[in-house]
Design a protein around this motif. Structure first.
Motif, PDB file in Angstrom:
ATOM      1  N   PRO A   1       0.938  -1.078  -0.029  1.00 27.95           N
ATOM      2  CA  PRO A   1      -0.048  -0.067  -0.033  1.00 27.95           C
ATOM      3  C   PRO A   1       0.902   1.182  -0.051  1.00 27.95           C
ATOM      4  O   PRO A   1       1.762   1.222   0.709  1.00 27.95           O
ATOM      5  CB  PRO A   1      -0.854  -0.215   1.296  1.00 27.95           C
ATOM      6  N   PRO A   2       0.423   2.127  -0.775  1.00 27.26           N
ATOM      7  CA  PRO A   2       1.341   3.762  -0.705  1.00 27.26           C
ATOM      8  C   PRO A   2       1.192   4.404   0.658  1.00 27.26           C
ATOM      9  O   PRO A   2       0.289   5.270   0.620  1.00 27.26           O
ATOM     10  CB  PRO A   2       0.598   4.431  -1.717  1.00 27.26           C
ATOM     11  N   ASP A   3       1.641   3.945   1.698  1.00 31.85           N
ATOM     12  CA  ASP A   3       1.396   4.517   3.092  1.00 31.85           C
ATOM     13  C   ASP A   3       2.515   5.407   3.511  1.00 31.85           C
ATOM     14  O   ASP A   3       2.737   5.902   4.540  1.00 31.85           O
ATOM     15  CB  ASP A   3       1.399   3.292   4.177  1.00 31.85           C
ATOM     16  N   SER A   4       3.582   5.844   2.550  1.00 33.95           N
ATOM     17  CA  SER A   4       4.619   6.798   2.955  1.00 33.95           C
ATOM     18  C   SER A   4       5.231   7.203   1.514  1.00 33.95           C
ATOM     19  O   SER A   4       5.246   6.387   0.409  1.00 33.95           O
ATOM     20  CB  SER A   4       5.566   6.065   3.832  1.00 33.95           C
TER      21      SER A   4
ATOM     22  N   VAL B   1       1.449   7.669  -3.732  1.00 38.48           N
ATOM     23  CA  VAL B   1       0.728   8.230  -2.691  1.00 38.48           C
ATOM     24  C   VAL B   1      -0.336   9.403  -3.331  1.00 38.48           C
ATOM     25  O   VAL B   1      -1.439   9.561  -3.140  1.00 38.48           O
ATOM     26  CB  VAL B   1       1.548   9.010  -1.574  1.00 38.48           C
ATOM     27  N   VAL B   2       0.259  10.047  -4.366  1.00 34.51           N
ATOM     28  CA  VAL B   2      -0.772  10.919  -5.045  1.00 34.51           C
ATOM     29  C   VAL B   2      -1.771  10.318  -5.837  1.00 34.51           C
ATOM     30  O   VAL B   2      -2.926  10.853  -5.875  1.00 34.51           O
ATOM     31  CB  VAL B   2       0.050  11.686  -6.249  1.00 34.51           C
TER      32      VAL B   2
ATOM     33  N   PRO C   1       1.752  10.386   4.017  1.00 26.65           N
ATOM     34  CA  PRO C   1       0.941  10.911   3.059  1.00 26.65           C
ATOM     35  C   PRO C   1       0.695  12.477   3.601  1.00 26.65           C
ATOM     36  O   PRO C   1       0.826  13.388   2.770  1.00 26.65           O
ATOM     37  CB  PRO C   1      -0.189  10.138   2.806  1.00 26.65           C
ATOM     38  N   THR C   2       0.290  12.302   4.619  1.00 26.16           N
ATOM     39  CA  THR C   2      -0.260  13.714   5.374  1.00 26.16           C
ATOM     40  C   THR C   2       0.993  14.850   5.420  1.00 26.16           C
ATOM     41  O   THR C   2       1.139  15.916   5.003  1.00 26.16           O
ATOM     42  CB  THR C   2      -0.870  13.859   6.718  1.00 26.16           C
ATOM     43  N   GLU C   3       2.254  14.121   5.826  1.00 29.95           N
ATOM     44  CA  GLU C   3       3.330  14.992   6.069  1.00 29.95           C
ATOM     45  C   GLU C   3       4.013  15.287   4.605  1.00 29.95           C
ATOM     46  O   GLU C   3       4.274  16.289   4.172  1.00 29.95           O
ATOM     47  CB  GLU C   3       4.394  14.036   6.646  1.00 29.95           C
ATOM     48  N   PHE C   4       3.692  14.603   3.578  1.00 32.88           N
ATOM     49  CA  PHE C   4       4.196  14.700   2.163  1.00 32.88           C
ATOM     50  C   PHE C   4       3.400  15.759   1.539  1.00 32.88           C
ATOM     51  O   PHE C   4       3.921  16.867   1.029  1.00 32.88           O
ATOM     52  CB  PHE C   4       4.075  13.562   1.412  1.00 32.88           C
ATOM     53  N   PHE C   5       2.023  15.675   1.693  1.00 29.42           N
ATOM     54  CA  PHE C   5       1.315  16.723   0.942  1.00 29.42           C
ATOM     55  C   PHE C   5       1.484  18.081   1.753  1.00 29.42           C
ATOM     56  O   PHE C   5       1.328  19.281   1.343  1.00 29.42           O
ATOM     57  CB  PHE C   5      -0.453  16.567   1.249  1.00 29.42           C
TER      58      PHE C   5
END
Length: 260
Positions: free
Chosen positions: A18-21, A57-58, A80-84
């Motif tokens: 899963p794309p979790d990070s 993630v995107v 994902p939240t930190e990335f965005f």
């Protein structure tokens, strides 16, 4: 956001996870691999300063490849939240992401235009022998086999014209025909290194480019990997000899593209 060390050979994430990070490489190099018929195929490497896994993630889609440390590696791991949040708070990071997405959109638009042009115009003086096509052109640019293994499939350099020139493999039983009929159709056996539509060489604004056609294993142009797993799908060819590898760093499909 955390910093983590991976020893050589350790896996950062696997195909299908899963794309979790999102990972930002701080030091070292990371190999990008794809498994074909149970065999890992090396697509290329990603170095310091680059993101890994951001597209999953995107798009919120599972990982499309495996990332493995090629040396001792230090990375930042972002949720994902930190990335965005970082994209929202960093104009530079946002610009890099937008440039990549914009490039993919432009390449998709170019693909539609070129496909329409190809469907309405025939190549001049096409010669078909042993599933190979030679295109006669006024341009002094051509593609040739660089490795002896590949030279056994086609011996004579093929000239490139103004229309896009598609390289791919023939289909096998049970496969659908590719969207485009390859101009250079080559033989391959499972696990396939060459996709049915692998890459195309196009002339745009007076220069030649190589564009990966969403191939399974990507394309390497003068040492730089392009394709779905890498920052770009398109590479500019320089004057003189260029090396193009279809299907990963140890693939036998190694070409020389000469641009006068």
């Amino acid at each position: 956001m955390t910093r983590t060390h991976f020893a050589e050979g350790q896996v950062l994430f696997r195909e299908g996870d899963p794309p979790d990070s999102v990972f930002r490489v701080l030091s070292g190099a990371v190999e990008i691999l794809r498994e074909i018929d149970g065999k890992p195929i090396l697509l290329g490497t990603v170095g310091a300063g680059q993101f890994i896994g951001e597209m999953g993630v995107v798009e919120n889609r599972p990982r499309s490849a495996t990332a493995r440390a090629a040396s001792d590696v230090e990375v930042e791991i972002l949720s994902p939240t930190e990335f965005f949040d970082q994209i929202a708070g960093s104009p530079r990071a946002a610009r890099e992401l937008i440039q990549r997405l914009s490039q993919r959109l432009r390449e998709a638009d170019d693909r539609i235009v070129n496909d329409e042009r190809r469907s309405g115009r025939a190549h001049e003086n096409r010669k078909d022998a042993n599933n190979q096509t030679a295109v006669v052109s006024v341009n002094d640019a051509f593609i040739a086999a660089k490795e002896p293994w590949l030279q056994r499939q086609f011996h004579t350099p093929l000239r490139l014209g103004d229309l896009s020139f598609v390289v791919g493999r023939g289909t096998v039983a049970g496969e659908e025909l590719p969207p485009l009929e390859p101009d250079l159709k080559l033989d391959d056996t499972a696990p396939f290194r060459l996709s049915r539509n692998h890459f195309t060489i196009e002339k745009r604004d007076g220069s030649y480019h190589v564009r990966d056609l969403c191939s399974t294993l990507g394309t390497i142009v003068n040492g730089e990997p392009i394709g779905d797993h890498f920052p770009a799908d398109d590479a500019l060819l320089r004057a003189g000899e260029n090396e193009v590898i279809a299907g990963g760093v140890d693939s036998p499909f190694v070409f020389s593209v000469f641009i006068a």
